[in-house]
Write a protein that holds these residues in place. Structure first.
Motif, short mmCIF file in Angstrom:
data_model
loop_
_atom_site.label_atom_id
_atom_site.label_comp_id
_atom_site.label_asym_id
_atom_site.label_seq_id
_atom_site.Cartn_x
_atom_site.Cartn_y
_atom_site.Cartn_z
N GLY A 5 0.84 -1.19 0.00
CA GLY A 5 0.00 0.00 0.00
C GLY A 5 0.88 1.24 0.00
N ILE A 6 0.60 2.16 -0.91
CA ILE A 6 1.35 3.42 -0.97
C ILE A 6 0.36 4.57 -0.74
CG2 ILE A 6 2.79 4.94 -2.36
CD1 ILE A 6 3.71 2.49 -3.95
N ASN A 7 0.51 5.23 0.38
CA ASN A 7 -0.33 6.39 0.67
C ASN A 7 0.27 7.63 0.02
OD1 ASN A 7 -0.18 8.72 3.23
ND2 ASN A 7 -2.08 8.38 2.12
N VAL A 8 -0.51 8.27 -0.82
CA VAL A 8 -0.08 9.49 -1.53
C VAL A 8 -0.74 10.69 -0.86
CG1 VAL A 8 -0.01 10.69 -3.74
CG2 VAL A 8 0.09 8.18 -3.68
N SER A 9 0.05 11.67 -0.47
CA SER A 9 -0.50 12.89 0.12
C SER A 9 -0.90 13.86 -0.99
CB SER A 9 0.54 13.55 1.03
OG SER A 9 0.14 14.88 1.35
N GLY A 10 -2.18 14.16 -1.06
CA GLY A 10 -2.65 15.16 -2.02
C GLY A 10 -2.06 16.53 -1.75
N LEU A 11 -1.87 16.84 -0.46
CA LEU A 11 -1.32 18.15 -0.10
C LEU A 11 0.11 18.30 -0.62
CD1 LEU A 11 -1.79 20.78 1.48
CD2 LEU A 11 -0.87 19.64 3.51
N LEU A 12 0.94 17.28 -0.46
CA LEU A 12 2.30 17.33 -0.98
C LEU A 12 2.31 17.27 -2.50
CD1 LEU A 12 4.27 15.01 1.49
CD2 LEU A 12 3.90 17.49 1.62
N PHE A 13 1.40 16.50 -3.06
CA PHE A 13 1.30 16.35 -4.51
C PHE A 13 1.01 17.69 -5.18
CE2 PHE A 13 -0.37 14.76 -8.55
CZ PHE A 13 0.47 13.69 -8.81
N GLY A 67 3.61 25.99 -3.89
CA GLY A 67 5.00 26.22 -4.28
C GLY A 67 5.99 25.51 -3.39
N ASN A 68 5.81 24.21 -3.21
CA ASN A 68 6.68 23.41 -2.34
C ASN A 68 6.76 24.03 -0.96
OD1 ASN A 68 8.43 21.37 -1.51
ND2 ASN A 68 10.25 22.33 -2.40
N GLN A 69 5.61 24.26 -0.35
CA GLN A 69 5.51 24.95 0.94
C GLN A 69 6.33 24.29 2.04
OE1 GLN A 69 1.54 25.00 2.55
NE2 GLN A 69 2.06 26.33 4.25
N PHE A 70 6.44 22.96 1.99
CA PHE A 70 7.12 22.26 3.08
C PHE A 70 8.60 22.02 2.81
CE2 PHE A 70 2.61 21.11 3.32
CZ PHE A 70 2.33 21.58 4.60
N GLY A 71 9.10 22.58 1.72
CA GLY A 71 10.53 22.54 1.44
C GLY A 71 11.08 21.16 1.17
N LEU A 72 10.36 20.36 0.38
CA LEU A 72 10.84 19.02 0.05
C LEU A 72 12.08 19.12 -0.84
CD1 LEU A 72 7.52 17.08 -0.68
CD2 LEU A 72 8.55 17.75 1.51
N LYS A 73 12.99 18.17 -0.69
CA LYS A 73 14.25 18.20 -1.42
C LYS A 73 14.05 18.04 -2.92
CE LYS A 73 18.84 18.18 -0.98
NZ LYS A 73 19.60 19.25 -0.29
N ASP A 74 13.07 17.23 -3.30
CA ASP A 74 12.83 16.94 -4.71
C ASP A 74 11.34 17.01 -5.02
OD1 ASP A 74 14.74 16.63 -6.71
OD2 ASP A 74 15.47 14.73 -5.90
N ASP A 75 11.03 16.90 -6.29
CA ASP A 75 9.65 16.98 -6.76
C ASP A 75 8.87 15.75 -6.26
OD1 ASP A 75 7.83 18.40 -9.00
OD2 ASP A 75 7.56 16.22 -9.10
N TYR A 76 7.84 16.00 -5.46
CA TYR A 76 7.09 14.89 -4.84
C TYR A 76 6.35 14.03 -5.87
CZ TYR A 76 3.81 12.45 -1.73
OH TYR A 76 3.05 11.49 -1.08
N PRO A 77 5.60 14.62 -6.81
CA PRO A 77 4.93 13.78 -7.81
C PRO A 77 5.90 12.90 -8.60
CG PRO A 77 4.00 15.98 -7.84
CD PRO A 77 5.20 16.04 -6.96
N GLU A 78 7.05 13.44 -8.96
CA GLU A 78 8.04 12.65 -9.69
C GLU A 78 8.56 11.49 -8.84
OE1 GLU A 78 11.21 15.02 -11.21
OE2 GLU A 78 9.91 16.21 -12.53
N PHE A 79 8.80 11.76 -7.57
CA PHE A 79 9.28 10.70 -6.67
C PHE A 79 8.24 9.59 -6.53
CE2 PHE A 79 8.77 9.34 -2.15
CZ PHE A 79 9.69 8.31 -2.19
N ILE A 80 6.98 9.96 -6.30
CA ILE A 80 5.92 8.95 -6.13
C ILE A 80 5.76 8.13 -7.41
CG2 ILE A 80 3.45 8.61 -5.81
CD1 ILE A 80 4.89 9.21 -3.22
#
Length: 407
Positions: free
Chosen positions: A214-222, A229-242
């Motif tokens: 099971g892979i839970n995808v966060s819509g907020l991070l997506f 605009g990457n509010q939480f300062g993720l290192k890389d693009d979240y949709p691409e990583f998922i």
């Protein structure tokens, strides 16, 4: 137990609890907390009458009916709005000012992680005002297990310090929150316990195909956070990583893949996990989307059937963890690491620190050592149960004092 004991009644307000929230994590906290308080009260011979206070419930969720069956009475929900309370006071309508007067004790869980200013000034002030309201009404304020801080602004720190200093008891759910508390009040004591969602009941799912991840995808991070605009300062693009994560499981492993939602909202597209899951599933053959869950118990029960779980919503990962499913939390805030490190479970991966290449490397390494993952999980579950028992002892003390002080 004699009949007289059953007649000892306590009125409890559950502040910032919502049984039927679109965010199933918020609902899990409310259900788990009610379940814990009810079980402790029943053993001690108290009858507890609950009222939840907080944000509006979602019309599409149905947890309230099940919880009312467990506690044996209707649970009123009061929508809390500082703006409306202040407006009423200006009009000399003072009934809302005494909102908490009728309660013997108020447990404030802050929706789990909202007692901070990282989500903006407005949200922090709303949480602060409600706590201050309880104190003005001279009711015992219990800070229930939650994340405390961080506080980026000095004014926020001072306001938080005032609340924590005047609370009757402060329960902490993770070691990083304990450190924040100690930095604000070095001579005061908090009580280390754990997230109450660990106590939420479930029914083991035996219908999911074996070897399913099971892979839970966060819509907020997506969607890049509330700002887009990457509010939480993720290192890389979240949709691409998922997308890369799903492709890995589909093309390089024997796992069946299901995408799982834990915030499900038809109205708030920005936060909705389900839309993101559907979007991603269309990019692959044979990738399924888990159902839209109607309540947190249903979600936890469903998640319990997976062989492995990865997720960016903390309470989705708690659902897996507390049902003995090996889990790799994909963290976007310190609450993940604080919580799981408290349990000695060192398998969270930080989306703010690791590139997608590093994340994939870590995930592959952990999956190759699945037996170690399962062993660490079993040990950590024992630690979580010990913390839950510690909280039960704290709850009993609170209920006894509340009854004695108000009888």
């Amino acid at each position: 137990m004699n009949q007289k004991k059953f007649q000892r009644s306590i009125e409890v307000a559950l502040l910032w609890h919502s049984l039927d929230s679109d965010n199933l994590g918020v609902g899990a906290l409310a259900i788990g907390h009610i379940y814990l308080i009810s079980s402790v009260a029943k053993e001690a011979g108290y009858e507890v009458k609950f009222t939840t206070v907080g944000t509006p419930n979602s019309d599409g969720k149905n947890a309230r009916v099940e919880v009312e069956r467990i506690v044996g009475h209707k649970i009123e929900h009061v929508v809390y709005s500082p703006r409306k309370i202040i407006s009423s006071i200006k009009k000399l309508k003072l009934d809302k000012l005494g909102l908490f007067n009728k309660f013997d004790v108020v447990f404030d869980i802050g929706e789990g992680d909202s007692f901070t200013d990282i989500y903006g000034t407005s949200r922090f002030l709303r949480l602060f005002f409600s706590k201050l309201h309880v104190l003005v009404n001279k009711r015992p304020l219990i800070i229930a297990p939650q994340t405390i801080g961080p506080f980026k602004k000095r004014k926020s720190s001072l306001m938080a310090k005032f609340i924590l200093k005047n609370a009757s008891k402060v329960f902490i759910r993770d070691i990083k929150s304990r450190d924040v508390f100690q930095s604000l009040l070095p001579n005061s004591k908090s009580i280390q316990v754990i997230d109450v969602a660990f106590a939420m009941p479930f029914t083991k799912n035996i219908e999911i195909a074996s070897q399913t991840v099971g892979i839970n995808v966060s819509g907020l991070l997506f969607n890049g956070g509330y700002t887009g605009g990457n509010q939480f300062g993720l290192k890389d693009d979240y949709p691409e990583f998922i997308e890369e994560l799903i492709r890995y499981f589909v093309e390089e492993t024997a796992y069946n893949v299901e995408l799982v939602s834990h915030v499900i909202s038809d109205e708030q597209a920005l936060e909705d996990d389900y839309r993101a899951c559907v979007h991603l599933a269309k990019m692959f053959n044979d990738v399924k989307v888990a159902p839209k869950f109607n309540n947190p118990i249903e979600a936890k029960s469903y998640i319990s059937g997976y062989s492995l779980f990865l997720g960016s919503r903390m309470h989705a990962t708690i659902a897996a963890f507390s049902t003995s499913v090996p889990v790799i939390p994909l963290a976007y805030s310190r609450k993940f690491d604080g919580l799981f490190r408290t349990l000695g479970y060192e398998h969270s991966l930080d989306l703010k620190e690791l590139t997608k290449e590093s994340l994939m490397s870590e995930i592959k390494d952990k999956i190759s050592k699945n037996e170690s993952l399962a062993l660490d999980l079993n040990l950590a579950i024992k630690t979580a149960n010990n913390y839950l028992n510690e909280y039960k002892r704290g709850l009993l003390e609170v209920l006894e004092l509340s009854y004695e002080n108000n009888k």
